[in-house]
Scaffold this motif. Structure first.
Motif, mmCIF file in Angstrom:
data_model
loop_
_atom_site.group_PDB
_atom_site.id
_atom_site.type_symbol
_atom_site.label_atom_id
_atom_site.label_comp_id
_atom_site.label_asym_id
_atom_site.label_seq_id
_atom_site.Cartn_x
_atom_site.Cartn_y
_atom_site.Cartn_z
ATOM 1 N N TRP A 16 111.358 4.607 108.294
ATOM 2 C CA TRP A 16 110.008 4.777 108.836
ATOM 3 C C TRP A 16 110.130 4.735 110.353
ATOM 4 O O TRP A 16 110.718 3.800 110.907
ATOM 5 C CB TRP A 16 109.048 3.683 108.350
ATOM 6 N N VAL A 17 109.607 5.754 111.020
ATOM 7 C CA VAL A 17 109.701 5.844 112.475
ATOM 8 C C VAL A 17 108.312 6.106 113.052
ATOM 9 O O VAL A 17 107.478 6.759 112.427
ATOM 10 C CB VAL A 17 110.671 6.968 112.907
ATOM 11 N N PRO A 18 108.036 5.603 114.260
ATOM 12 C CA PRO A 18 106.722 5.827 114.856
ATOM 13 C C PRO A 18 106.569 7.228 115.420
ATOM 14 O O PRO A 18 107.507 7.780 116.015
ATOM 15 C CB PRO A 18 106.657 4.780 115.975
ATOM 16 N N VAL A 19 105.395 7.805 115.227
ATOM 17 C CA VAL A 19 105.061 9.100 115.811
ATOM 18 C C VAL A 19 104.435 8.844 117.181
ATOM 19 O O VAL A 19 103.450 8.117 117.294
ATOM 20 C CB VAL A 19 104.074 9.873 114.913
ATOM 21 N N VAL A 20 105.014 9.455 118.221
ATOM 22 C CA VAL A 20 104.514 9.219 119.580
ATOM 23 C C VAL A 20 103.810 10.439 120.171
ATOM 24 O O VAL A 20 103.172 10.343 121.221
ATOM 25 C CB VAL A 20 105.659 8.775 120.518
ATOM 26 N N GLU A 21 103.908 11.578 119.486
ATOM 27 C CA GLU A 21 103.250 12.793 119.975
ATOM 28 C C GLU A 21 103.181 13.800 118.835
ATOM 29 O O GLU A 21 104.050 13.833 117.958
ATOM 30 C CB GLU A 21 104.038 13.380 121.156
ATOM 31 N N SER A 22 102.141 14.627 118.839
ATOM 32 C CA SER A 22 102.000 15.701 117.852
ATOM 33 C C SER A 22 101.723 17.013 118.567
ATOM 34 O O SER A 22 101.057 17.039 119.608
ATOM 35 C CB SER A 22 100.863 15.403 116.866
ATOM 36 N N SER A 23 102.242 18.094 118.008
ATOM 37 C CA SER A 23 101.989 19.436 118.518
ATOM 38 C C SER A 23 101.966 20.383 117.337
ATOM 39 O O SER A 23 103.024 20.713 116.769
ATOM 40 C CB SER A 23 103.084 19.861 119.514
ATOM 41 N N GLY A 24 100.770 20.782 116.922
ATOM 42 C CA GLY A 24 100.652 21.636 115.756
ATOM 43 C C GLY A 24 101.213 20.942 114.533
ATOM 44 O O GLY A 24 100.816 19.831 114.193
ATOM 45 N N ASP A 25 102.164 21.600 113.869
ATOM 46 C CA ASP A 25 102.783 21.042 112.676
ATOM 47 C C ASP A 25 104.070 20.283 112.987
ATOM 48 O O ASP A 25 104.930 20.129 112.119
ATOM 49 C CB ASP A 25 103.083 22.162 111.664
ATOM 50 N N TRP A 26 104.198 19.791 114.214
ATOM 51 C CA TRP A 26 105.397 19.056 114.619
ATOM 52 C C TRP A 26 105.027 17.642 115.045
ATOM 53 O O TRP A 26 103.951 17.413 115.604
ATOM 54 C CB TRP A 26 106.102 19.773 115.777
ATOM 55 N N ARG A 27 105.935 16.714 114.763
ATOM 56 C CA ARG A 27 105.740 15.325 115.128
ATOM 57 C C ARG A 27 106.941 14.848 115.948
ATOM 58 O O ARG A 27 108.091 14.998 115.530
ATOM 59 C CB ARG A 27 105.597 14.443 113.880
ATOM 60 N N ARG A 28 106.645 14.275 117.109
ATOM 61 C CA ARG A 28 107.694 13.672 117.916
ATOM 62 C C ARG A 28 107.806 12.200 117.531
ATOM 63 O O ARG A 28 106.818 11.468 117.555
ATOM 64 C CB ARG A 28 107.380 13.800 119.406
ATOM 65 N N VAL A 29 109.030 11.781 117.180
ATOM 66 C CA VAL A 29 109.236 10.415 116.699
ATOM 67 C C VAL A 29 110.312 9.728 117.531
ATOM 68 O O VAL A 29 111.167 10.379 118.147
ATOM 69 C CB VAL A 29 109.641 10.412 115.206
ATOM 70 N N LEU A 30 110.263 8.413 117.562
ATOM 71 C CA LEU A 30 111.342 7.652 118.159
ATOM 72 C C LEU A 30 112.497 7.577 117.170
ATOM 73 O O LEU A 30 112.290 7.486 115.955
ATOM 74 C CB LEU A 30 110.872 6.242 118.519
ATOM 75 N N LEU A 31 113.709 7.606 117.694
ATOM 76 C CA LEU A 31 114.909 7.590 116.870
ATOM 77 C C LEU A 31 115.610 6.236 116.972
ATOM 78 O O LEU A 31 115.504 5.555 117.997
ATOM 79 C CB LEU A 31 115.862 8.705 117.299
ATOM 80 N N PRO A 32 116.356 5.836 115.942
ATOM 81 C CA PRO A 32 117.033 4.542 115.960
ATOM 82 C C PRO A 32 118.401 4.581 116.632
ATOM 83 O O PRO A 32 119.124 3.577 116.607
ATOM 84 C CB PRO A 32 117.177 4.225 114.471
ATOM 85 N N SER A 33 118.768 5.695 117.230
ATOM 86 C CA SER A 33 120.109 5.910 117.746
ATOM 87 C C SER A 33 120.202 5.656 119.247
ATOM 88 O O SER A 33 119.189 5.529 119.937
ATOM 89 C CB SER A 33 120.549 7.354 117.454
ATOM 90 N N ARG A 34 121.423 5.585 119.751
ATOM 91 C CA ARG A 34 121.643 5.648 121.194
ATOM 92 C C ARG A 34 121.435 7.077 121.642
ATOM 93 O O ARG A 34 121.653 7.995 120.867
ATOM 94 C CB ARG A 34 123.070 5.192 121.532
ATOM 95 N N PRO A 35 121.046 7.311 122.905
ATOM 96 C CA PRO A 35 120.693 6.314 123.913
ATOM 97 C C PRO A 35 119.334 5.695 123.621
ATOM 98 O O PRO A 35 118.534 6.251 122.859
ATOM 99 C CB PRO A 35 120.669 7.128 125.201
ATOM 100 N N ASN A 36 119.076 4.533 124.233
ATOM 101 C CA ASN A 36 117.773 3.911 124.065
ATOM 102 C C ASN A 36 116.671 4.871 124.507
ATOM 103 O O ASN A 36 116.851 5.683 125.402
ATOM 104 C CB ASN A 36 117.695 2.620 124.879
#
Length: 271
Positions: free
Chosen positions: A114-134
């Protein structure tokens, strides 16, 4: 794309069966020997948009570095609580319909991703990733994506060495905590609760909540990836101090409250 309340997840034992790989999860700040974690670094690999060429990009997990991942451009902002779970492994892009940079697996450390959605654009969701880099983020298609809302936000104020748990923007708990020392600081920015783990050894903490962030000064800790976590500590004298390797040590009552926070919930670490 259904939207529901975010599910709660009980702590997953580090020795749980049925997981595909034995890995060392190093929590950069436990200050103890690393623990064995029977968790998969990956997840399902089938399906999802952009499945072709999946072998050429890494999975977005706490063990990997994602080259070309756009940096979170609002690291001090909260969100509306929208979180996302890929029903099948999802292609991650550097922009909507752009270059594929990773695959977001269905599981992280043996539990659901489960990852947080920080932005939406149409049918796309920008999410934070658990990987490096921070502060790495990426875009995934909303097609086949499960979403939910969590009312919780965790804020860690480093200078005050204080953690506040909010539900629907109302503070429901506030505690003095221990944070990273001068040479091993707790990384700033927004991240999220990535997993809820129950170590076989209950000391120093019966529950460990790994975050989607890593130590900025330790590439590894005890052989693991330097994942920062929220966890308990038996010595109360550390609370209010900057003494850890990057993790946030919390009192027992805080840990009990935090263990009920849904996966993907935002953790905002500020100066």
């Amino acid at each position: 794309m259904a939207t529901t309340m975010a599910p709660r997840h009980s702590a997953r034992a580090l020795t749980a069966g049925g997981l595909t790989a034995v890995l060392v999860l190093s929590l950069a700040g436990c200050g103890e020997a690393s623990r064995q974690n029977t968790a998969s670094a990956g997840g399902g690999r089938s399906g999802g948009p952009g499945a072709a060429g999946a072998a050429k990009v890494p999975e977005a997990t706490t063990f990997t570095t994602i080259s070309g991942a756009p940096k979170d451009d609002a690291p001090d902002d909260t969100t509306d609580g929208l979180v996302a779970h890929p029903a099948t492994a999802a292609a991650v892009f550097d922009r909507p319909g752009g270059r594929r940079i990773a695959t977001l697996p269905t599981t992280e450390l043996g539990g659901p991703t489960w990852v947080p959605v920080v932005e939406s654009s149409g049918d796309w969701r920008r999410v934070l990733l658990p990987s490096r880099p921070n502060q790495a983020s990426g875009w995934i298609s909303a097609t086949g994506l499960k979403t939910a809302h969590t009312p919780y936000t965790v804020q860690v104020e480093l200078a005050q060495r204080r953690l506040t748990l909010r539900r629907a923007e109302r503070a429901v708990g506030r505690w003095k905590v221990a944070v990273g020392g001068a040479k091993t600081p707790t990384p700033r920015g927004r991240t999220f609760v990535m997993a809820n783990l129950a170590p076989a050894k209950k000391t120093p903490s019966p529950t460990v909540l790994p975050l989607g962030a890593h130590s900025a000064t330790l590439d590894t800790f005890g052989g693991g990836p330097g994942t920062v976590a929220l966890h308990g500590w038996p010595d109360a004298s550390v609370f209010g101090q900057a003494v850890t390797h990057g993790c946030v040590r919390v009192p027992a009552d805080a840990l009990k409250a935090l263990s009920r926070v849904p996966l993907g919930s935002l953790v905002l670490i500020t100066a």
